[in-house]
Write an enzyme that holds these catalytic residues in place. Structure first.
Site, PDB file in Angstrom:
ATOM      1  N   HIS A  23       5.091   2.503 -20.562  1.00  0.00           N
ATOM      2  CA  HIS A  23       6.092   3.077 -21.476  1.00  0.00           C
ATOM      3  C   HIS A  23       6.063   2.457 -22.865  1.00  0.00           C
ATOM      4  CE1 HIS A  23       8.516   4.403 -17.655  1.00  0.00           C
ATOM      5  NE2 HIS A  23       7.453   5.129 -17.867  1.00  0.00           N
ATOM      6  N   THR A  69      12.169  -1.894  -9.456  1.00  0.00           N
ATOM      7  CA  THR A  69      12.163  -0.525  -9.994  1.00  0.00           C
ATOM      8  C   THR A  69      12.786   0.444  -8.997  1.00  0.00           C
ATOM      9  OG1 THR A  69      10.821   1.336 -10.772  1.00  0.00           O
ATOM     10  CG2 THR A  69       9.731  -0.211  -9.275  1.00  0.00           C
ATOM     11  N   SER A  70      13.588   1.365  -9.507  1.00  0.00           N
ATOM     12  CA  SER A  70      14.193   2.367  -8.639  1.00  0.00           C
ATOM     13  C   SER A  70      13.163   3.422  -8.252  1.00  0.00           C
ATOM     14  CB  SER A  70      15.381   3.027  -9.345  1.00  0.00           C
ATOM     15  OG  SER A  70      14.954   3.606 -10.560  1.00  0.00           O
TER      16      SER A  70
HETATM   17  P1  NAD Z   1      16.008   1.211 -13.109  1.00  0.00           P
HETATM   18  O1  NAD Z   1      17.036   0.706 -14.056  1.00  0.00           O
HETATM   19  O2  NAD Z   1      15.961   2.627 -12.753  1.00  0.00           O
HETATM   20  O3  NAD Z   1      16.109   0.416 -11.731  1.00  0.00           O
HETATM   21  C1  NAD Z   1      16.243  -0.957 -11.681  1.00  0.00           C
HETATM   22  C2  NAD Z   1      15.842  -1.405 -10.277  1.00  0.00           C
HETATM   23  O4  NAD Z   1      15.807  -2.822 -10.277  1.00  0.00           O
HETATM   24  C3  NAD Z   1      16.821  -0.986  -9.179  1.00  0.00           C
HETATM   25  O5  NAD Z   1      16.060  -0.570  -8.080  1.00  0.00           O
HETATM   26  C4  NAD Z   1      17.574  -2.280  -8.835  1.00  0.00           C
HETATM   27  O6  NAD Z   1      17.881  -2.384  -7.477  1.00  0.00           O
HETATM   28  C5  NAD Z   1      16.555  -3.328  -9.193  1.00  0.00           C
HETATM   29  N1  NAD Z   1      17.095  -4.603  -9.648  1.00  0.00           N
HETATM   30  C6  NAD Z   1      18.106  -4.856 -10.508  1.00  0.00           C
HETATM   31  N2  NAD Z   1      18.254  -6.176 -10.697  1.00  0.00           N
HETATM   32  C7  NAD Z   1      17.296  -6.776  -9.936  1.00  0.00           C
HETATM   33  C8  NAD Z   1      16.933  -8.119  -9.690  1.00  0.00           C
HETATM   34  N3  NAD Z   1      17.563  -9.138 -10.267  1.00  0.00           N
HETATM   35  N4  NAD Z   1      15.923  -8.357  -8.836  1.00  0.00           N
HETATM   36  C9  NAD Z   1      15.258  -7.341  -8.211  1.00  0.00           C
HETATM   37  N5  NAD Z   1      15.555  -6.048  -8.416  1.00  0.00           N
HETATM   38  C10 NAD Z   1      16.562  -5.776  -9.257  1.00  0.00           C
HETATM   39  O7  NAD Z   1      14.639   0.685 -13.685  1.00  0.00           O
HETATM   40  P2  NAD Z   1      13.217   1.380 -13.776  1.00  0.00           P
HETATM   41  O8  NAD Z   1      12.820   1.907 -12.457  1.00  0.00           O
HETATM   42  O9  NAD Z   1      12.334   0.396 -14.449  1.00  0.00           O
HETATM   43  O10 NAD Z   1      13.434   2.627 -14.734  1.00  0.00           O
HETATM   44  C11 NAD Z   1      14.072   2.446 -15.969  1.00  0.00           C
HETATM   45  C12 NAD Z   1      13.311   2.927 -17.164  1.00  0.00           C
HETATM   46  O11 NAD Z   1      13.938   2.370 -18.324  1.00  0.00           O
HETATM   47  C13 NAD Z   1      11.900   2.457 -17.190  1.00  0.00           C
HETATM   48  O12 NAD Z   1      11.180   3.566 -17.501  1.00  0.00           O
HETATM   49  C14 NAD Z   1      11.817   1.429 -18.328  1.00  0.00           C
HETATM   50  O13 NAD Z   1      10.804   1.820 -19.235  1.00  0.00           O
HETATM   51  C15 NAD Z   1      13.111   1.531 -19.085  1.00  0.00           C
HETATM   52  N6  NAD Z   1      13.821   0.229 -19.260  1.00  0.00           N
HETATM   53  C16 NAD Z   1      13.104  -0.893 -19.558  1.00  0.00           C
HETATM   54  C17 NAD Z   1      13.736  -2.116 -19.677  1.00  0.00           C
HETATM   55  C18 NAD Z   1      12.900  -3.336 -20.020  1.00  0.00           C
HETATM   56  O14 NAD Z   1      11.893  -3.215 -20.698  1.00  0.00           O
HETATM   57  N7  NAD Z   1      13.290  -4.525 -19.564  1.00  0.00           N
HETATM   58  C19 NAD Z   1      15.115  -2.211 -19.477  1.00  0.00           C
HETATM   59  C20 NAD Z   1      15.843  -1.031 -19.188  1.00  0.00           C
HETATM   60  C21 NAD Z   1      15.164   0.189 -19.080  1.00  0.00           C
END
Ligand code: NAD
Ligand code: ZN
Length: 253
Positions: free
Chosen positions: A124, A193-194
């Site tokens: 991304h 990741t979800s």
């Molecule tokens: P998501 O927000 O959909 O899901 C987060 C997942 O992480 C969930 O399954 C949850 O259970 C799990 N989770 C939360 N805290 C955790 C922890 N401490 N340890 C282990 N698991 C944990 O995230 P996604 O699937 O990455 O999709 C979100 C989209 O948004 C992605 O496409 C990404 O590009 C973007 N995004 C990126 C960031 C970043 O760069 N850090 C932050 C927010 C969103």
């Protein structure tokens, strides 16, 4: 999940990894949650103030570049000040000991590289990079722009963050690399990741279809839990270092 169950699952995950010939990881926002970066779907200040579908699209950038840039400056500030957590460090160490071949990430925060991972495929994009909306200018920035929206130093057109907006296709070369890695992989670690954002969410299926194993580390069950060989529910920053410690023990490192 009881502690005893987690310990058993961690040991089995380590066994799969230590005996793998081509292990890779797929990470998402959850891997950076313990670095203080809010995930999309959990509770977090940023996404309660901004509707991502309203401010992170190409159409929004055309309509209101200042607003889109304001959000991205906030994201840039978060990414620049965040530090990798033990989950990022564990993945870097797993590569260092020769087990993990590459990390495919949906994150845009650059933290895998900061933690020392060498092979990182960013599906991304990366919030620390900008690119021109007209010419081929693309550059890594050292800090967020002071004035928004920033202009291209080459042609004067609008710059944009080098991230994938909603509704945009993924960078073709990154997707191709990720797919090729999945075809080769005999183990995939899915962390934080979800797995509902496509096409990233289909990558674990590619590994499974090729006969590989999928190990999941998430706070709660996800879209790929039904196909995962092992699901460990817990914090990535706690579970990942345990897995890596076991892998090192098995490898006598
Ligand atoms: P998501 O927000 O959909 O899901 C987060 C997942 O992480 C969930 O399954 C949850 O259970 C799990 N989770 C939360 N805290 C955790 C922890 N401490 N340890 C282990 N698991 C944990 O995230 P996604 O699937 O990455 O999709 C979100 C989209 O948004 C992605 O496409 C990404 O590009 C973007 N995004 C990126 C960031 C970043 O760069 N850090 C932050 C927010 C969103
Ligand atoms: Zn330009």
């Amino acid at each position: 999940m009881s502690e005893g169950y987690v310990d058993k699952a961690v040991e089995l995950a380590a066994k799969y990894l230590a005996s793998s010939s081509f292990a890779i990881a797929l990470t998402g926002a959850g891997v950076s949650a313990e670095s203080g970066i809010p995930t999309f779907r959990g509770k977090g200040g940023l996404w309660e103030r901004y509707d991502p579908e309203e401010v992170a699209t190409a159409e929004a950038l055309r309509r209101n570049p200042e607003l889109v840039w304001k959000l991205h400056v906030e994201l840039m500030k978060i990414a620049f000040s965040a530090r990798p957590n033990p989950a990022h460090a564990a993945l870097a160490e797993l590569e260092e000991v020769g087990v993990l071949k590459c990390v495919v990430t949906q994150n845009i925060d650059d933290l895998h590289r900061v933690a020392g991972s060498k092979c990182v495929v960013e599906l991304h994009g990366n919030i620390k990079w900008v690119r021109c909306t007209s010419c081929t200018y693309r550059a890594k920035v050292k800090k967020p722009p002071e004035e928004v929206p920033p202009k291209c130093p080459v042609c004067g057109s609008l710059l944009r963050p080098d991230v994938v907006f909603f509704g945009e296709p993924l960078p073709e070369s990154a997707l191709r690399k990720a797919y090729d890695l999945c075809v080769k992989a005999d183990v995939m670690l899915v962390v934080g990741t979800s797995a509902v954002v496509m096409p990233a969410g289909m990558l674990p299926h590619v590994v499974k279809e090729g006969g590989g194993r999928v190990i999941e580390v998430n706070l709660e069950p996800s879209a790929i839990s039904p196909i995962a060989d092992i699901t460990i529910l817990g914090k990535a920053g706690e579970v990942m270092p345990k897995i890596v410690a076991h892998v090192k023990k098995l490898l006598n490192r």
